[in-house]
Enzyme design. Structure first.
Site, PDB file in Angstrom:
ATOM      1  N   SER A 113     -48.357 -38.843  75.970  1.00  0.00           N
ATOM      2  CA  SER A 113     -49.505 -39.586  75.444  1.00  0.00           C
ATOM      3  C   SER A 113     -49.718 -40.915  76.164  1.00  0.00           C
ATOM      4  O   SER A 113     -49.901 -40.942  77.364  1.00  0.00           O
ATOM      5  CB  SER A 113     -49.337 -39.765  73.934  1.00  0.00           C
ATOM      6  OG  SER A 113     -50.503 -40.329  73.387  1.00  0.00           O
ATOM      7  N   HIS A 114     -49.656 -42.005  75.412  1.00  0.00           N
ATOM      8  CA  HIS A 114     -49.965 -43.334  75.942  1.00  0.00           C
ATOM      9  C   HIS A 114     -48.747 -44.016  76.543  1.00  0.00           C
ATOM     10  O   HIS A 114     -48.852 -45.145  76.999  1.00  0.00           O
ATOM     11  CB  HIS A 114     -50.507 -44.188  74.801  1.00  0.00           C
ATOM     12  CG  HIS A 114     -49.588 -44.121  73.612  1.00  0.00           C
ATOM     13  ND1 HIS A 114     -49.536 -43.011  72.799  1.00  0.00           N
ATOM     14  CD2 HIS A 114     -48.662 -44.974  73.152  1.00  0.00           C
ATOM     15  CE1 HIS A 114     -48.608 -43.199  71.873  1.00  0.00           C
ATOM     16  NE2 HIS A 114     -48.071 -44.383  72.066  1.00  0.00           N
ATOM     17  N   ASP A 277     -56.537 -42.977  76.557  1.00  0.00           N
ATOM     18  CA  ASP A 277     -55.107 -43.066  76.863  1.00  0.00           C
ATOM     19  C   ASP A 277     -54.645 -42.002  77.854  1.00  0.00           C
ATOM     20  O   ASP A 277     -55.455 -41.273  78.423  1.00  0.00           O
ATOM     21  CB  ASP A 277     -54.288 -42.998  75.571  1.00  0.00           C
ATOM     22  CG  ASP A 277     -54.198 -41.583  75.020  1.00  0.00           C
ATOM     23  OD1 ASP A 277     -55.170 -40.826  75.204  1.00  0.00           O
ATOM     24  OD2 ASP A 277     -53.171 -41.236  74.411  1.00  0.00           O
ATOM     25  N   ASP A 279     -53.261 -39.028  77.786  1.00  0.00           N
ATOM     26  CA  ASP A 279     -53.662 -37.624  77.655  1.00  0.00           C
ATOM     27  C   ASP A 279     -55.053 -37.460  77.045  1.00  0.00           C
ATOM     28  O   ASP A 279     -55.459 -36.339  76.734  1.00  0.00           O
ATOM     29  CB  ASP A 279     -52.625 -36.840  76.846  1.00  0.00           C
ATOM     30  CG  ASP A 279     -52.490 -37.362  75.427  1.00  0.00           C
ATOM     31  OD1 ASP A 279     -52.728 -38.563  75.214  1.00  0.00           O
ATOM     32  OD2 ASP A 279     -52.160 -36.574  74.535  1.00  0.00           O
ATOM     33  N   ASP A 281     -56.511 -38.381  74.173  1.00  0.00           N
ATOM     34  CA  ASP A 281     -56.857 -38.180  72.759  1.00  0.00           C
ATOM     35  C   ASP A 281     -57.164 -39.490  72.036  1.00  0.00           C
ATOM     36  O   ASP A 281     -57.758 -39.469  70.962  1.00  0.00           O
ATOM     37  CB  ASP A 281     -55.789 -37.357  72.018  1.00  0.00           C
ATOM     38  CG  ASP A 281     -54.406 -37.945  72.111  1.00  0.00           C
ATOM     39  OD1 ASP A 281     -54.238 -38.991  72.778  1.00  0.00           O
ATOM     40  OD2 ASP A 281     -53.482 -37.364  71.514  1.00  0.00           O
ATOM     41  N   ARG A 282     -56.782 -40.618  72.630  1.00  0.00           N
ATOM     42  CA  ARG A 282     -57.068 -41.900  71.972  1.00  0.00           C
ATOM     43  C   ARG A 282     -58.282 -42.579  72.592  1.00  0.00           C
ATOM     44  O   ARG A 282     -58.604 -42.332  73.760  1.00  0.00           O
ATOM     45  CB  ARG A 282     -55.886 -42.858  72.126  1.00  0.00           C
ATOM     46  CG  ARG A 282     -54.664 -42.406  71.407  1.00  0.00           C
ATOM     47  CD  ARG A 282     -53.585 -43.468  71.487  1.00  0.00           C
ATOM     48  NE  ARG A 282     -52.451 -43.035  70.676  1.00  0.00           N
ATOM     49  CZ  ARG A 282     -51.488 -43.828  70.259  1.00  0.00           C
ATOM     50  NH1 ARG A 282     -51.500 -45.103  70.590  1.00  0.00           N
ATOM     51  NH2 ARG A 282     -50.499 -43.350  69.525  1.00  0.00           N
ATOM     52  N   LYS A 376     -56.990 -35.285  68.040  1.00  0.00           N
ATOM     53  CA  LYS A 376     -57.935 -36.385  68.156  1.00  0.00           C
ATOM     54  C   LYS A 376     -58.535 -36.331  69.556  1.00  0.00           C
ATOM     55  O   LYS A 376     -57.967 -35.716  70.458  1.00  0.00           O
ATOM     56  CB  LYS A 376     -57.254 -37.710  67.868  1.00  0.00           C
ATOM     57  CG  LYS A 376     -56.049 -38.006  68.717  1.00  0.00           C
ATOM     58  CD  LYS A 376     -55.274 -39.164  68.106  1.00  0.00           C
ATOM     59  CE  LYS A 376     -53.972 -39.392  68.844  1.00  0.00           C
ATOM     60  NZ  LYS A 376     -52.832 -39.484  67.931  1.00  0.00           N
TER      61      LYS A 376
HETATM   62  C1  G1P Z   1     -48.137 -43.153  66.802  1.00  0.00           C
HETATM   63  C2  G1P Z   1     -49.287 -43.572  65.936  1.00  0.00           C
HETATM   64  C3  G1P Z   1     -49.768 -42.390  65.118  1.00  0.00           C
HETATM   65  C4  G1P Z   1     -50.124 -41.241  66.046  1.00  0.00           C
HETATM   66  C5  G1P Z   1     -48.956 -40.933  66.968  1.00  0.00           C
HETATM   67  C6  G1P Z   1     -49.326 -39.901  68.009  1.00  0.00           C
HETATM   68  O1  G1P Z   1     -47.082 -42.696  66.008  1.00  0.00           O
HETATM   69  O2  G1P Z   1     -48.954 -44.653  65.104  1.00  0.00           O
HETATM   70  O3  G1P Z   1     -50.864 -42.777  64.344  1.00  0.00           O
HETATM   71  O4  G1P Z   1     -50.450 -40.106  65.313  1.00  0.00           O
HETATM   72  O5  G1P Z   1     -48.550 -42.115  67.652  1.00  0.00           O
HETATM   73  O6  G1P Z   1     -50.341 -40.341  68.846  1.00  0.00           O
HETATM   74  P1  G1P Z   1     -45.844 -43.613  65.562  1.00  0.00           P
HETATM   75  O7  G1P Z   1     -45.213 -44.160  66.817  1.00  0.00           O
HETATM   76  O8  G1P Z   1     -46.407 -44.722  64.733  1.00  0.00           O
HETATM   77  O9  G1P Z   1     -44.949 -42.698  64.789  1.00  0.00           O
HETATM   78 ZN    ZN Z   2     -52.463 -39.566  73.446  1.00  0.00          ZN
END
Ligand code: G1P
Ligand code: ZN
Length: 543
Positions: A113-114, A277, A279, A281-282, A376
């Site tokens: 992800s990010h 981000d 991948d 999705d954000r 998302k």
């Molecule tokens: C974080 C975000 C959460 C999201 C997840 C995946 O998780 O807070 O809302 O669904 O990344 O993108 P966390 O690190 O808080 O468990």
């Molecule tokens: Zn992501």
């Protein structure tokens, strides 16, 4: 001729997938048997024989080589067909769409992800279900259990598939279809949004900045915004996905997307700014001189979604994660819609979307989406904003101010305390949970606690119960502090402190959020004794 080999292996500690799959440092993933053990465990749990899967990732370091390993293992495990994005690239929402569109048996997405990417940064693998959404907990638990018992994995001895060449390839007896990563996704967006109206807005001089942060959405953004919608060439920046994301931290928030924030608050700011981000999705959206918090964005999108053709019939319901502000609830109440409060993580929305109980959902962590896929979707949110702007012909600032006047404003902020010693974080939560029964009625410098609990959720569709999803402390007057430990960090523990205060009345709507929230912040620090437990008085990241 190709041949299937059975490789002897043994369990490796720590292959426990979190809410978003298995995430580890890249060298760990590249270690002997590591990727292979996890992929075999996935196939052992979901079964591969005769099945069709989707495969792609966000292009980070090791993405291409991991894809070849996964393909060889899918073939060795008897899969019939794998649909792969060209160059092993697929954004998470595009992968979710392809899984659904082709009625496949699920997909494997390579992404952290990010989190930053590169030889010494993060890598990740997750499995998505045939509905296009993340595997539920029972499934990831079974995969984890499998990694603790594994003794062998299957691998096809074969050369790499040319993932640069679109078209059908053969790998042993398995078919590999390499597809354009963008076209099916772009076609889906055209069915949801009023492309002619958005095109007319760009043709009329509307200016936008899209920052893909050297991550996966670059090719999607260029094709959709510049090629199909006619945004000026150069609207999309950092639009080539790079293995190390160009050294950027591809997390679209004001801290990490600082260049975008500076431009949007600068002298020659465009009308609209957005970032996504690693991948895809954000999303973060920004107007000229005005930042839109994700919780407010969700509320504005829900209130105006009917302006887009895909949502013209109205919404079935609105869902938000528990730590997300209640701004979306105000909209749901005004529109007479059901609203749902789920634990953190997109997978909890899946059942609501599948059951037709919700159409739009969102999280405070820059995640917004709808029932068009089961993840998302950053570009989706950006396009829905563009659609709303094109129809309303108003600035982001005007839309936001009108929204606050109509529904009230939920001041909101999240404070992250990263890389805390895990034992100290656990001790803080143990103390906090133990203190919960005695909190009600206590006064923290004028902030009186009306309710305190550890959030538990009963899924309205399948009745499953999820406990210990975050500590909530509600105060008199509608303020709130929520405490959670991150489930996605890769270093120590991360405390997330979520802060909220609800106000109505024109004079109170334009305060700076951190100052509006100051009394809640002070109370939260006292209640959890954050400094005493962690040694930290200030967060590292404020969103
Ligand atoms: C974080 C975000 C959460 C999201 C997840 C995946 O998780 O807070 O809302 O669904 O990344 O993108 P966390 O690190 O808080 O468990
Ligand atoms: Zn992501």
């Amino acid at each position: 001729m190709t041949q299937i080999t059975t490789v002897a292996t043994q369990p490796i500690a720590g292959q426990k997938p979190g809410t978003s799959g298995l995430r580890k440092k890249t060298p760990v993933f590249m270690g002997r048997h590591y990727l292979e053990n996890f992929v075999q465990s996935i196939f052992d749990v979901v079964g591969a024989a005769g099945k069709t899967f989707v495969l792609g990732g966000d292009g980070r370091y090791f993405n291409d080589r991991a894809a070849q390993v996964i393909l060889r293992m899918a073939a060795a495990n008897g899969a019939a067909r794998v649909i792969v994005g060209q160059g092993a690239i697929l954004s998470t929402p595009a992968a979710s769409h392809l899984i659904r569109l082709n009625k496949t048996d699920g997909g494997i997405i390579m992404s952290a992800s990010h989190n930053p990417g590169g030889p010494n940064e993060d890598f990740g693998v997750k499995f998505n279900m045939p509905n296009g959404g993340p595997a539920p907990e029972g499934m990831t638990e079974a995969m984890y259990k499998r990694t603790t018992e594994i003794t062998e994995y299957r691998m096809l001895e074969a050369q790499d598939v040319d993932l640069g060449a679109i078209g059908r390839h053969q790998l042993g007896s398995m078919v590999v279809d390499v597809v354009d990563p963008v076209s099916d996704y772009a076609a889906l967006m055209e069915t949801l949004f009023d492309f002619p109206a958005i095109r007319a807005m760009f043709a009329g001089g509307f200016r936008m900045r899209m920052d893909s942060m050297c991550a996966v959405t670059g090719p999607y953004a260029v094709e959709i915004l510049e090629n199909r919608l006619g945004a000026a060439k150069g609207t999309c920046v950092n639009a080539t996905p790079l293995p190390d994301f160009g050294g950027m931290h591809p997390d679209p928030n004001p801290t990490w997307a600082k260049a975008l924030m500076d431009e949007m608050f600068g002298p020659d700011a465009p009308d609209f700014g957005a970032a996504s981000d690693g991948d895809g999705d954000r999303n973060m959206v920004v107007g000229r001189g005005i930042y839109v918090s994700p919780s407010d964005s969700l509320a504005v999108l829900a209130a105006n979604a009917h302006l887009a053709p895909g949502y013209a019939k109205g919404l079935k319901g609105i869902a938000r994660s528990m730590p997300t502000s209640a701004a979306a609830d105000r909209v749901a109440e005004a529109l007479g819609l059901h609203h749902y409060e789920t634990p953190t993580g997109w997978k909890f929305f899946g059942n609501l979307l599948d059951a037709g109980k919700a159409t739009i959902c969102g999280e405070e962590s820059f995640g917004t989406g709808s029932d068009h896929v089961r993840e998302k979707d950053g570009l989706w949110a950006i396009l829905l904003w563009l659609n709303i702007l094109a129809v309303k012909q108003e600035s982001v600032a005007k839309i936001l101010h009108d929204h606050f006047h109509r529904f009230g404003r939920n001041y909101y902020s999240r404070h992250d305390f990263e890389a805390i010693d895990t034992a100290r974080a656990d001790a803080m939560f143990a103390d906090l949970r133990a203190a919960l029964p005695g909190l009600k009625g206590r006064d923290f410098d004028g902030m009186v606690v009306t309710h305190a609990d550890d959030f538990a959720y009963t899924d309205p569709v399948d009745g499953s119960v999820s406990t210990r999803q975050g500590v909530r402390v509600l105060f008199d007057g509608g303020s709130r502090a929520v405490f959670r430990l991150s489930g996605t960090g890769t270093e120590g523990a991360t405390l997330r402190l979520y802060l909220e205060r609800f106000v109505t009345g024109p004079d109170e709507l334009s305060e700076e959020p951190q100052s509006a929230l100051a009394p809640v912040i002070r109370a939260a620090h006292q209640i959890a004794a954050i400094a005493e437990h962690t040694g930290r008085t200030e967060p590292n990241v404020v969103t």
